[in-house]
Design an enzyme around this catalytic site. Structure first.
Site, PDB file in Angstrom:
ATOM      1  N   LYS A  64       0.812  -1.226   0.000  1.00 56.28           N
ATOM      2  CA  LYS A  64       0.000   0.000   0.000  1.00 56.28           C
ATOM      3  C   LYS A  64       0.843   1.272   0.000  1.00 56.28           C
ATOM      4  O   LYS A  64       0.377   2.324  -0.459  1.00 56.28           O
ATOM      5  CB  LYS A  64      -0.932   0.000   1.214  1.00 56.28           C
ATOM      6  CG  LYS A  64      -2.110  -0.952   1.113  1.00 56.28           C
ATOM      7  CD  LYS A  64      -3.167  -0.433   0.159  1.00 56.28           C
ATOM      8  CE  LYS A  64      -4.444  -1.244   0.245  1.00 56.28           C
ATOM      9  NZ  LYS A  64      -5.517  -0.703  -0.612  1.00 56.28           N
ATOM     10  N   SER A 318       0.783 -10.046  -0.596  1.00 61.53           N
ATOM     11  CA  SER A 318       0.548  -8.599  -0.616  1.00 61.53           C
ATOM     12  C   SER A 318       0.741  -7.904   0.719  1.00 61.53           C
ATOM     13  O   SER A 318       0.906  -6.681   0.761  1.00 61.53           O
ATOM     14  CB  SER A 318      -0.868  -8.312  -1.140  1.00 61.53           C
ATOM     15  OG  SER A 318      -1.830  -8.974  -0.334  1.00 61.53           O
TER      16      SER A 318
END
Length: 419
Positions: A64, A318
């Site tokens: 992110k 992720s």
């Protein structure tokens, strides 16, 4: 590796290859190229080489930071002076808070009231003002939007913005640099920020050499908004069911993300809660990697047989931000899903020696006892009975069956808690 020629035209909505390359130069100020580790175990299971893209080892613990920093870097001086606001239960919050600190921008982050304490503390440690509001993320998003309207702070979306998508797509460029002959990339999906960036960047770069790369998205079955949206031809809101994968639990795909996914992603599959828990345990044991449930979705799809082998495959891990208490529960669930943890309830005659007899049977089949609860109190029990709840470690499906069969052969009728 920068592209020298001008590639401002794109076959997809959203950023061009030039814009992904430009984002890469910006993101390089804060995001490190994360390791890519070949997994022999997963390669054997899958029938093709499997390489793990370890974005769980990225700064702030997830990808992110890429999109957040790229978006904030594009703000004007006037916008920076107004500050930024975001809403998130974890990874986006930390990415925005970190990016804002690095760029000298004041950040206010709205988080749900029940957010995990480690995520709350990490976000605040990056210098953001953290406001707890709402019991679910949708309510938190509304509070952040109201704050932006009242104060003039710039709202930073978690996935539905070209700058965010361009930042996330830098991960795809890294994959092609490290594995130029990659055939398949498996990506977790929530709102679609990561997969839209990765898919577009990879397919545009690969097309320069006349290649194609298969992109497969993975959603949690309890939070899968993309399959019905693709079937309807437009972003469609769904009702979420409880899922351990809070990082990809999104009710509705982003509008721009949906347009890119529809054109650039080849297939979307779903995985169960047990699949993700099993994948997390495997990554801990085999790869020595701490990965959150959403981050393990790609590996879960491989283990579940939801993806077919087609050459070298990269699975993106992720994120690795997980509450230790949730990890404890997920590990237990993952062990149970792998038939390595067995919970039984056995009704016993209330007379001396019965507990010892059960222990003897379990020892005879080499089942290690983890926990025992022995009680005379319970609804539906006869006065001459006691209830024994016992948890044991098993070595897999065959050993699990051996334990149950041994107890039944001795005249007991064990009730397995997942049957």
């Amino acid at each position: 590796m920068a592209i020298a020629t001008d590639h401002t035209r794109t076959p997809f909505a959203g950023p061009s290859l030039d814009e992904f390359e430009a984002a890469r130069a910006i993101v390089a100020h804060v995001a490190q190229p994360t390791p890519m580790e070949t997994s022999r175990f997963l390669s054997d299971v899958f029938g093709a080489p499997v390489i793990l893209k370890c974005e769980n080892l990225q700064r702030t613990g997830s990808y992110k930071i890429r999109g957040a920093y790229n978006r904030l870097s594009k703000l004007s001086a006037e916008e920076r002076a107004r500050g930024v606001v975001a809403a998130s239960a974890g990874n986006h919050a930390q990415g925005v808070a970190f990016a804002a600190r690095e760029l000298g921008i004041h950040a206010t982050i709205f988080m749900p009231v029940g957010v995990a304490i480690p995520k709350f503390q990490a976000t605040r440690a990056y210098g953001a003002d953290v406001v707890l509001s709402g019991s679910v993320v949708d309510e938190t998003l509304e509070a952040a939007a109201d704050f932006a309207a009242e104060t003039g702070a710039v709202l930073i979306p978690p996935f539905d913005h070209p700058d965010v998508i361009a930042g996330q797509g830098t991960l795809g460029l890294e994959i092609l640099d490290e594995v130029p002959d990659v055939a398949t990339v498996i990506v977790p999906i929530g709102g679609g920020g990561l997969i839209s960036g990765v898919a577009s960047a990879i397919k545009q770069r690969a097309a320069l050499s006349g290649r194609t790369v298969r992109i497969i998205g993975v959603q949690a079955a309890n939070a899968a908004a993309y399959p019905p949206s693709l079937a309807a031809g437009a972003p469609t809101e769904i009702s979420l069911t409880g899922t351990i994968a809070d990082g990809i639990a999104v009710r509705r795909p982003g509008a721009l993300n949906f347009e890119i996914v529809r054109e650039a992603v080849d297939e979307i599959v779903t995985v169960s809660e047990d699949d993700m828990a099993r994948a997390m345990v495997l990554l801990l044991e085999r790869a020595k990697l701490v990965v959150e449930p959403a981050g393990a979705a790609g590996v879960a799809a491989i283990l579940a047989g939801s993806v077919t082998a087609d050459g070298k495959t990269v699975a993106i891990l992720s994120g690795g931000n997980i509450d230790p208490l949730l990890m404890q529960r997920v590990i237990s669930q993952g062990l149970a899903a792998s038939d390595r943890y067995l919970k039984l309830t056995i009704m016993l005659p209330d007379r001396p020696g019965q507990l010892a007899r059960i222990a003897e049977i379990l020892a005879g089949v080499n089942a290690n006892v983890v926990e025992v609860l022995h009680t005379r109190h319970g609804r539906g029990m006869q006065l001459s009975q006691v209830e024994l709840d016992v948890s044991v470690e098993t070595r897999g499906t065959d050993h699990r069956r051996q334990v149950i069969d041994a107890l039944r052969a001795a005249g007991y009728d064990p009730v397995v808690d997942d049957e």
